[in-house]
Write an enzyme that holds these catalytic residues in place. Sequence first.
Site, PDB file in Angstrom:
ATOM      1  N   GLY A  41      54.980 -13.148  96.219  1.00  0.00           N
ATOM      2  CA  GLY A  41      56.374 -13.301  96.626  1.00  0.00           C
ATOM      3  C   GLY A  41      56.698 -14.718  97.055  1.00  0.00           C
ATOM      4  N   GLN A  42      57.910 -15.143  96.735  1.00  0.00           N
ATOM      5  CA  GLN A  42      58.409 -16.440  97.224  1.00  0.00           C
ATOM      6  C   GLN A  42      58.523 -16.427  98.748  1.00  0.00           C
ATOM      7  OE1 GLN A  42      62.378 -17.696  95.825  1.00  0.00           O
ATOM      8  NE2 GLN A  42      62.522 -18.854  97.738  1.00  0.00           N
ATOM      9  N   LYS A  43      58.562 -15.234  99.326  1.00  0.00           N
ATOM     10  CA  LYS A  43      58.632 -15.099 100.784  1.00  0.00           C
ATOM     11  C   LYS A  43      57.566 -15.970 101.457  1.00  0.00           C
ATOM     12  CE  LYS A  43      59.218 -13.061 104.869  1.00  0.00           C
ATOM     13  NZ  LYS A  43      57.926 -12.970 105.446  1.00  0.00           N
TER      14      LYS A  43
ATOM     15  N   GLY B 274      59.959  -5.268  99.604  1.00  0.00           N
ATOM     16  CA  GLY B 274      59.497  -6.558  99.073  1.00  0.00           C
ATOM     17  C   GLY B 274      58.271  -6.363  98.191  1.00  0.00           C
ATOM     18  N   HIS B 275      57.292  -5.622  98.729  1.00  0.00           N
ATOM     19  CA  HIS B 275      56.097  -5.317  97.945  1.00  0.00           C
ATOM     20  C   HIS B 275      56.473  -4.531  96.688  1.00  0.00           C
ATOM     21  CE1 HIS B 275      54.322  -5.459 102.176  1.00  0.00           C
ATOM     22  NE2 HIS B 275      53.628  -6.388 101.551  1.00  0.00           N
TER      23      HIS B 275
ATOM     24  N   SER C  50      59.503  -7.943 105.956  1.00  0.00           N
ATOM     25  CA  SER C  50      58.143  -8.348 106.323  1.00  0.00           C
ATOM     26  C   SER C  50      57.495  -7.189 107.060  1.00  0.00           C
ATOM     27  CB  SER C  50      58.200  -9.566 107.254  1.00  0.00           C
ATOM     28  OG  SER C  50      56.971  -9.707 107.933  1.00  0.00           O
ATOM     29  N   SER C  51      56.202  -7.019 106.862  1.00  0.00           N
ATOM     30  CA  SER C  51      55.492  -5.961 107.596  1.00  0.00           C
ATOM     31  C   SER C  51      55.585  -6.220 109.095  1.00  0.00           C
ATOM     32  CB  SER C  51      54.032  -5.908 107.161  1.00  0.00           C
ATOM     33  OG  SER C  51      53.957  -5.775 105.761  1.00  0.00           O
ATOM     34  N   ARG C  52      55.715  -7.500 109.465  1.00  0.00           N
ATOM     35  CA  ARG C  52      55.762  -7.841 110.894  1.00  0.00           C
ATOM     36  C   ARG C  52      57.107  -7.505 111.531  1.00  0.00           C
ATOM     37  NH1 ARG C  52      52.089 -12.163 109.230  1.00  0.00           N
ATOM     38  NH2 ARG C  52      50.132 -11.896 110.353  1.00  0.00           N
TER      39      ARG C  52
ATOM     40  N   GLN D 239      41.721 -14.429 107.238  1.00  0.00           N
ATOM     41  CA  GLN D 239      42.914 -15.276 107.217  1.00  0.00           C
ATOM     42  C   GLN D 239      43.684 -15.225 108.539  1.00  0.00           C
ATOM     43  OE1 GLN D 239      44.792 -13.089 103.826  1.00  0.00           O
ATOM     44  NE2 GLN D 239      46.679 -13.264 105.018  1.00  0.00           N
TER      45      GLN D 239
END
Length: 286
Positions: free
Chosen positions: A153-155, A35-36, A191-193, A60
Amino acid sequence: MLLNKIEEIKKNIKVWKKEGLTIGLVPTMGALHAGHLSLIKKAKETCDRVVVSVFVNPIQFGPAEDYDKYPRTLEADEKLCKENGVDIVFAPAPKEMYGDGGRLSNDILTYVCPPFFYVNKLCGKTRVGHFDGVCTVVLKLLNIVQPDYAFFGQKDAQQVIIVKKMVKDLNVPVKIIQCPIIREESGLALSSRNKYLTEEGKKDALALGKILNNIKACYKKGITDSVALRETAYAYLSEKHDLEYLEFVDRDTLEDRTIADNNTVVLIACRVENVRLIDNIYLGEN
Ligand code: AMP
């Protein structure tokens, strides 16, 4: 090139500016994935020079969130950036960005606080203060790097809408470029998660994409009532899913949409194995 200090990166930026080169910034929290990389690719296509920031931004994260355990893989990130033609990886320590301010003594940091309307919904409802932290760090990065373009990103659909609003409201001289969501073949949004999920959890997490795709299919068949569309989700949810929200809003303004239209984005947040996952889909064309 990996840089940690604000003054160092500023020196490089100054040289590029003097040469008349265009600069692209891709802000990230690291643990880079495809994604990145799609953002980096777009930045490479658009700009002469590309900076990727890798910064797990303490302000954040809420006190009960995953700041401490968030994946940190700087060495691998740097390698990936190098392979993908990134000119500078900027990875400052929290102290470099906030001095003694930030996480524990927020009172000495000037924050950018987006309008209540934008943060009092969707992710902002449970992640109180999250978008203040996001906007504050993004504005700081924009001021440090002074890019012509910044890539998001739209993510993180709510995030990019809020960042665009900040840039417009504060006349920040940068163009925000939004890039589409990159997914695994299974449909799971990267996602990193996702690293926190077991194999079984990953399978359960597919429900998010399925719910969104099915809603879009129903919309295409003519169902526009958001209540009816939302109800279709339950067929995909089990006790393994802790649904936080499933909302219909305008993709530019974040206004609620009770009747869906081609400018509607459907957003979902759901916990699987206690990992908070988000995803979204445009009902119209991308
Ligand atoms: P993060 O490191 O999670 O803060 O993300 C950094 C940037 O990458 C944000 O603009 C995200 O929206 C974007 N991003 C994260 N995951 C994806 C994905 N699966 N597809 C496209 N962009 C993404």
